[in-house]
Enzyme design. Structure first.
Site, PDB file in Angstrom:
ATOM      1  N   HIS A 193      -8.229  -3.013   9.488  1.00 32.54           N
ATOM      2  CA  HIS A 193      -7.802  -3.027   8.082  1.00 32.54           C
ATOM      3  C   HIS A 193      -6.568  -3.899   7.879  1.00 32.54           C
ATOM      4  O   HIS A 193      -5.803  -4.149   8.800  1.00 32.54           O
ATOM      5  CB  HIS A 193      -7.590  -1.606   7.536  1.00 32.54           C
ATOM      6  CG  HIS A 193      -6.365  -0.876   8.000  1.00 32.54           C
ATOM      7  ND1 HIS A 193      -6.272   0.496   7.983  1.00 32.54           N
ATOM      8  CD2 HIS A 193      -5.167  -1.304   8.478  1.00 32.54           C
ATOM      9  CE1 HIS A 193      -5.077   0.862   8.420  1.00 32.54           C
ATOM     10  NE2 HIS A 193      -4.397  -0.196   8.738  1.00 32.54           N
ATOM     11  N   ASN A 229      -8.580  -0.554  13.353  1.00 25.26           N
ATOM     12  CA  ASN A 229      -9.949  -0.635  12.834  1.00 25.26           C
ATOM     13  C   ASN A 229     -10.181  -1.919  12.031  1.00 25.26           C
ATOM     14  O   ASN A 229     -11.216  -2.089  11.395  1.00 25.26           O
ATOM     15  CB  ASN A 229     -10.255   0.594  11.959  1.00 25.26           C
ATOM     16  CG  ASN A 229      -9.327   0.692  10.750  1.00 25.26           C
ATOM     17  OD1 ASN A 229      -8.496  -0.195  10.524  1.00 25.26           O
ATOM     18  ND2 ASN A 229      -9.468   1.743   9.978  1.00 25.26           N
ATOM     19  N   GLU A 255     -10.078  -0.743   4.088  1.00 21.53           N
ATOM     20  CA  GLU A 255     -10.737  -0.145   5.234  1.00 21.53           C
ATOM     21  C   GLU A 255     -12.098  -0.804   5.506  1.00 21.53           C
ATOM     22  O   GLU A 255     -12.663  -1.460   4.624  1.00 21.53           O
ATOM     23  CB  GLU A 255     -10.930   1.351   4.956  1.00 21.53           C
ATOM     24  CG  GLU A 255      -9.613   2.126   4.786  1.00 21.53           C
ATOM     25  CD  GLU A 255      -8.888   2.377   6.103  1.00 21.53           C
ATOM     26  OE1 GLU A 255      -8.458   1.397   6.743  1.00 21.53           O
ATOM     27  OE2 GLU A 255      -8.742   3.548   6.488  1.00 21.53           O
ATOM     28  N   ASP A 290       0.840  -1.205   0.000  1.00 30.76           N
ATOM     29  CA  ASP A 290       0.000   0.000   0.000  1.00 30.76           C
ATOM     30  C   ASP A 290       0.874   1.253   0.000  1.00 30.76           C
ATOM     31  O   ASP A 290       2.094   1.166   0.139  1.00 30.76           O
ATOM     32  CB  ASP A 290      -0.969  -0.006   1.200  1.00 30.76           C
ATOM     33  CG  ASP A 290      -0.278  -0.227   2.539  1.00 30.76           C
ATOM     34  OD1 ASP A 290       0.967  -0.139   2.601  1.00 30.76           O
ATOM     35  OD2 ASP A 290      -0.983  -0.480   3.529  1.00 30.76           O
TER      36      ASP A 290
END
Ligand code: GLP
Length: 241
Positions: free
Chosen positions: A138, A136, A143, A67
């Site tokens: 991810h 969270n 996401e 990423d």
């Protein structure tokens, strides 16, 4: 999916480094993908030490980027590009022609995704991916709410990712979008190594590994991966049922 709990971050990192060495020893032209973030830092240091002491040959492997922050240039020290180059590629002697990363400042980010998808296809997939987990849930920048059938794509970052992302930069940096491999590619990795360390990962690790599989917690799909290994330290495992 298999989960292993270690007494310390050091032991977890050591096991992860051993696994990467084993994969490259068995398949010198392996396609590898490494996450950035704080979690794998020690793994990469140990990987470099072990590669030297065991004479592991990285000259034939190929490395794919997981990423990148959109709009962040590769010479900025918080970019994934910069981190990978300095933490892994340069120390291991992996040259630029053995690497394909997302260009966060490309004029046409969609085209960056297309290029990445084609490269992964031309390499017949990824042999080993080392990933972390965001608080969270991810993986990479997939996401919560992501379409898990997607390959490389542009992601609008979740509030917690924007906040925690600042930790990687020396100066406040505007990050609101990212470019990431998709869950489809992560799930197709022949070996998926997920590392989690520290008590701030305990709650999300519990949800991802013991909770229901849902794109609210993208990492939960790892439960369906046949060759996923989750390596965690005892702090991250504190609330595992
Ligand atoms: C970042 C990265 C991920 C990384 C994750 C966890 O946003 N894009 O690839 O795995 O968050 O980072 P850390 O290990 O610092 O908690």
């Amino acid at each position: 999916m298999k989960l292993q709990i270690f007494n310390s971050y050091e032991l977890m990192s050591d096991a992860a480094a051993d696994l990467i060495i084993e994969i490259v020893t068995n398949k010198p032209d392996a396609v590898l993908c490494f996450a950035t973030g704080n979690t794998p830092v020690r793994t990469y240091q140990l990987l470099i030490e072990k590669a030297v002491s065991q004479h592991t040959d990285f000259t034939k492997c190929f490395c794919i980027g997981l990423d990148e922050w959109l709009g962040v240039a590769e010479d900025i020290s918080g970019s994934c590009h910069y981190i990978l180059q300095n933490q892994i590629f340069r120390p291991l002697g992996i040259t630029k022609n053995q690497v394909h990363l997302f260009n966060g400042t490309a004029e046409d980010p969609e085209n960056e995704c297309e290029k990445m998808n084609k490269i992964i296809e031309s390499k017949a997939g990824i042999d080993c991916m080392v990933v972390g987990i965001g608080i969270n849930g991810h993986i990479g920048l997939n996401e919560p709410g992501v379409d898990v059938s997607r390959k490389a794509h542009i992601a609008t970052l979740h509030e917690t990712t924007i906040l925690s992302g600042q930790n990687y930069f020396k100066e406040p940096t505007i990050i609101n979008k990212g470019i990431t491999l998709g869950m489809a590619q992560i799930m197709q990795a022949r070996t998926l190594l997920l590392l989690a360390s520290g008590k701030n990962k305990a709650a999300i690790l519990q949800q991802a590994t013991r909770g229901s599989i849902s794109n609210d917690v993208p990492a939960s799909f790892i439960q369906q991966h046949e060759n996923a290994l989750i390596l965690v330290d005892k702090e991250a495992a504190a609330t595992l049922s």
